[in-house]
Design a protein around this motif. Structure first.
Motif, mmCIF file in Angstrom:
data_model
loop_
_atom_site.group_PDB
_atom_site.id
_atom_site.type_symbol
_atom_site.label_atom_id
_atom_site.label_comp_id
_atom_site.label_asym_id
_atom_site.label_seq_id
_atom_site.Cartn_x
_atom_site.Cartn_y
_atom_site.Cartn_z
ATOM 1 N N VAL A 264 -58.122 18.322 3.355
ATOM 2 C CA VAL A 264 -58.922 17.382 4.166
ATOM 3 C C VAL A 264 -58.266 17.517 5.599
ATOM 4 O O VAL A 264 -58.837 17.485 6.669
ATOM 5 C CB VAL A 264 -59.209 16.061 3.519
ATOM 6 C CG1 VAL A 264 -59.885 15.322 4.447
ATOM 7 C CG2 VAL A 264 -60.200 16.533 2.374
ATOM 8 N N ASP B 93 -51.970 9.070 2.540
ATOM 9 C CA ASP B 93 -52.175 9.012 1.041
ATOM 10 C C ASP B 93 -50.980 8.487 0.565
ATOM 11 O O ASP B 93 -51.003 7.741 -0.570
ATOM 12 C CB ASP B 93 -52.842 10.257 0.786
ATOM 13 C CG ASP B 93 -53.286 10.185 -0.749
ATOM 14 O OD1 ASP B 93 -54.091 9.298 -0.788
ATOM 15 O OD2 ASP B 93 -53.000 10.743 -1.524
ATOM 16 N N ARG C 134 -55.616 15.210 -6.105
ATOM 17 C CA ARG C 134 -55.373 14.426 -4.962
ATOM 18 C C ARG C 134 -54.522 14.955 -3.890
ATOM 19 O O ARG C 134 -55.015 14.733 -2.557
ATOM 20 C CB ARG C 134 -54.638 13.043 -5.600
ATOM 21 C CG ARG C 134 -54.633 11.991 -4.631
ATOM 22 C CD ARG C 134 -53.912 10.569 -5.241
ATOM 23 N NE ARG C 134 -54.459 9.708 -4.050
ATOM 24 C CZ ARG C 134 -54.481 8.517 -4.298
ATOM 25 N NH1 ARG C 134 -54.527 8.151 -5.589
ATOM 26 N NH2 ARG C 134 -54.326 7.481 -3.513
ATOM 27 N N ARG D 192 -60.113 12.225 -7.740
ATOM 28 C CA ARG D 192 -60.892 13.230 -7.609
ATOM 29 C C ARG D 192 -60.629 14.321 -8.483
ATOM 30 O O ARG D 192 -59.232 14.406 -8.890
ATOM 31 C CB ARG D 192 -60.692 14.157 -5.952
ATOM 32 C CG ARG D 192 -61.193 12.890 -4.888
ATOM 33 C CD ARG D 192 -62.812 12.502 -5.066
ATOM 34 N NE ARG D 192 -63.210 11.915 -3.694
ATOM 35 C CZ ARG D 192 -63.083 10.562 -3.582
ATOM 36 N NH1 ARG D 192 -62.702 9.740 -4.669
ATOM 37 N NH2 ARG D 192 -63.524 10.180 -2.338
ATOM 38 N N ALA E 102 -63.966 13.724 0.534
ATOM 39 C CA ALA E 102 -63.115 12.636 0.622
ATOM 40 C C ALA E 102 -63.621 11.431 1.455
ATOM 41 O O ALA E 102 -63.148 10.332 1.723
ATOM 42 C CB ALA E 102 -62.009 13.013 1.580
ATOM 43 N N VAL F 89 -58.939 10.226 -1.270
ATOM 44 C CA VAL F 89 -58.930 11.270 -2.049
ATOM 45 C C VAL F 89 -58.643 10.887 -3.371
ATOM 46 O O VAL F 89 -58.061 11.594 -4.279
ATOM 47 C CB VAL F 89 -57.830 12.177 -1.499
ATOM 48 C CG1 VAL F 89 -58.380 12.854 -0.251
ATOM 49 C CG2 VAL F 89 -56.725 11.591 -1.046
ATOM 50 N N LEU G 9 -56.256 17.698 -2.117
ATOM 51 C CA LEU G 9 -57.410 17.430 -1.493
ATOM 52 C C LEU G 9 -56.847 16.591 -0.131
ATOM 53 O O LEU G 9 -57.526 17.004 1.027
ATOM 54 C CB LEU G 9 -58.394 16.662 -2.099
ATOM 55 C CG LEU G 9 -59.339 17.474 -3.001
ATOM 56 C CD1 LEU G 9 -60.240 16.304 -3.681
ATOM 57 C CD2 LEU G 9 -60.102 18.176 -2.145
ATOM 58 N N ALA G 10 -55.785 15.883 -0.063
ATOM 59 C CA ALA G 10 -55.363 15.216 1.254
ATOM 60 C C ALA G 10 -54.901 16.401 1.943
ATOM 61 O O ALA G 10 -55.138 16.481 3.098
ATOM 62 C CB ALA G 10 -54.127 14.363 0.567
#
Lengths: 249, 325
Positions: free
Chosen positions: B61, B288, B54, B182, B247, B179, B57-58
């Protein structure tokens, strides 16, 4: 060794030739004025010579790889674009892009020299987009100077400048030529062209109408034929002076 | 450099804050231990398989959206441009929606991101076909708008004709962007593509700097606009396509981040590229974290929060610009 040689350079828009079989060459030490009425093909000729638009015929510059060409000729487009509010110094330093980053020490010198040549030392940290139109034009000329290419090609560089800045700019071009560089610049002010250029190239509807020393090109006949202008060429103690008298229909 | 260190520090701080947040309150020792595989196996599982994907990916992205936004604005010489402009995110969303609607996503876990990626690449191919390899920036925008509109219309059509309310519900939620939940597989799919796309976009610095002088000026400085455009399109497709694929649609990052950082970079497009990558990562990590702090039990979506943060920020920027003129 010529800095630019064109052989039967032709640019067509559709079927219609905008530049039609122009052959010429430019040697070091020359300050060449490119003159002609609106739509004669001045800008197109210079852009094709640089290889920025497709063309037929030969141009010594457009035959070079892009990076090498950028070191051989600097180009000052007519549209004065400055997209972002970067500092004057940063903008002028863009002229160093074609050169090796290894030449870092030289870079500072070239930028500083270009700035002082255009009288812009006081503007170094100013945002380029916040300057007046004329000041922006001078900054862009400084950018082209910083490129330190043997040949400078400029498209109406003095349009919109005040009279003193116009003369000062053309003096800088003359100086460049005397230092062994060459300049090819399109101009509309024929008096300034006659006084500051060593040679004039006259375009008429895409064709080379005349090429030679200013006073041989700017005769009353050619002015009438190409510019549809009735004018006197006066010889004064300060140099030639073109006095337009009227429009020929 | 004066900008790089604080931004990198901010990203790191937010990254570790994000790792420390979750359903179970873990002490910092367990967070760090779990991350490297030490301590309670349950903590290791939570950290490596839930929280790390998470947070990573945050950050990824956000970086992808930030750098492609900066590249797009630099290329089009327009502060209003954003990565979605060329239709990559819209097409990726269409691919994802088709995967959800057709049931492919339920049958095979990676069907959704793979379909999204495929459609993102398809969008770029279509734009190249429409604009031609030598097309100028105006043609590129127009082609992008056409592709975006088409993808949007087809997405609406899928929703319109959907006979499966669960799929519709899933599609609507997916399109809000998130996100959460994931897996490492998502991370393994997106990370290389975002890295590849980001690397391609970071090579544009010189060219984008030169474009400050316009297309003619840049070309005369020895920049090949054809190569620049290709790198821009494929970089954006890989980075934004992969980001959207894992995402969902997260807007505003690519628009607002370059805007915020531009004055701090002296407006130089080349410096703005990497600054926006870091800034985008920081902004998405912060959003996030906000998602989880504001309404932890309601599964607030990242795209919604981003738009709620981004829009007022953008209004403020417009207000400042207006006063500056």
């Amino acid at each position: 060794m010529s800095l630019l040689s064109l052989d039967a350079l032709t640019v067509r828009r559709g079927q219609c030739p905008v530049v039609d079989g122009v052959t010429l060459s430019i040697e070091p030490g020359e300050c060449v004025g490119l003159i002609g009425p609106n739509g004669a093909g001045k800008t197109t000729l210079m852009r094709a010579a640089l290889g920025l638009i497709p063309h037929a015929g030969q141009s010594s510059l457009s035959a070079l790889p892009a990076r090498e060409r950028a070191r051989a000729a600097a180009w000052l487009p007519q549209a004065r674009e400055i997209a972002w509010p970067i500092s004057v110094e940063t903008l002028v330093a863009l002229g160093r892009l074609p050169h090796d980053s290894r030449a870092g020490a030289l870079r500072a010198d070239a930028v500083g020299a270009a700035l002082s040549r255009m009288g812009l030392e006081g503007f170094r940290q100013r945002k380029a987009t916040e300057l007046s139109g004329g000041e922006q034009a001078r900054v862009l000329i400084a950018r082209a100077l910083a490129q330190e290419a043997p040949l400078l090609m400029a498209d109406e560089p003095i349009a919109g400048l005040d009279p003193a800045a116009q003369i000062a700019t053309l003096r800088i071009f003359e100086d460049l030529a005397q230092e062994g560089h060459a300049v090819l610049t399109s101009l509309h002010d024929l008096t300034l062209a006659a006084r500051h250029c060593t040679r004039l190239i006259l375009l008429d509807r895409g064709r080379l109408a005349a090429d030679g020393p200013p006073l041989e090109v700017l005769t009353e006949d050619t002015l009438a034929q190409v510019f549809h202008l009735r004018a006197h060429m006066l010889q004064t103690e300060h140099g030639p002076l073109l006095q337009p008298l009227g429009v020929l229909s | 450099m004066r900008l790089a260190l604080p931004l990198a520090a901010l990203v790191l701080a937010l990254f570790f804050t994000s790792l420390g947040l979750g359903y179970a309150a873990l002490p910092p020792r367990a967070v760090l231990g779990g991350l490297v595989g030490l301590g309670d196996p349950l903590h290791v599982m939570v950290m490596q398989e839930i929280r790390l994907p998470r947070s990573a990916l945050a950050a990824l992205v956000g970086a992808a959206l930030g750098v492609s936004g900066a590249a797009m604005q630099g290329y089009l010489r327009n502060p209003l441009a954003e990565p979605g402009l060329i239709g990559v995110s819209g097409s990726a969303a269409l691919g994802a929606v088709l995967a959800l609607q057709s049931g492919l996503a339920a049958a095979f876990a990676l069907a959704l991101p793979l379909m999204a990626l495929l459609f993102a690449l398809g969008a770029v191919a279509l734009i190249l076909l429409l604009a031609g390899p030598r097309g100028g920036s105006l043609v590129l925008i127009l082609a992008g708008i056409a592709v975006s509109a088409l993808a949007g219309a087809l997405t609406s059509l899928v929703l319109n004709l959907s006979s499966n309310p669960y799929a519709t519900y899933e599609i609507v939620f997916w399109m809000m962007g998130s996100v959460a939940d994931r897996s490492l597989t998502h991370l393994a799919l997106a990370a290389p593509l975002i890295a590849l796309g980001g690397a391609a976009l970071l090579t544009l610095g010189r060219g984008l700097d030169a474009l400050t002088l316009g297309e003619d000026g840049a070309q005369a400085l020895g920049i090949s606009l054809t190569s620049l455009r290709l790198r821009l399109l494929f970089g954006t497709a890989a980075a934004v396509g992969a980001a959207t694929a894992v995402a969902g649609a997260v807007g505003f990052v690519g628009l607002v981040v370059p805007h915020l950082l531009r004055p701090l970079c002296g407006a130089r497009p080349s410096r703005l590229l990497w600054a926006s990558a870091l800034g985008g990562a920081a902004m998405l990590l912060a959003a996030d974290i906000a998602v989880r702090l504001i309404l932890p039990e309601r599964d607030l979506k990242l795209g919604v929060v981003m738009a709620l943060i981004g829009a007022p920020l953008f209004l403020h920027l417009i207000y400042k610009t207006r006063r500056g003129l």
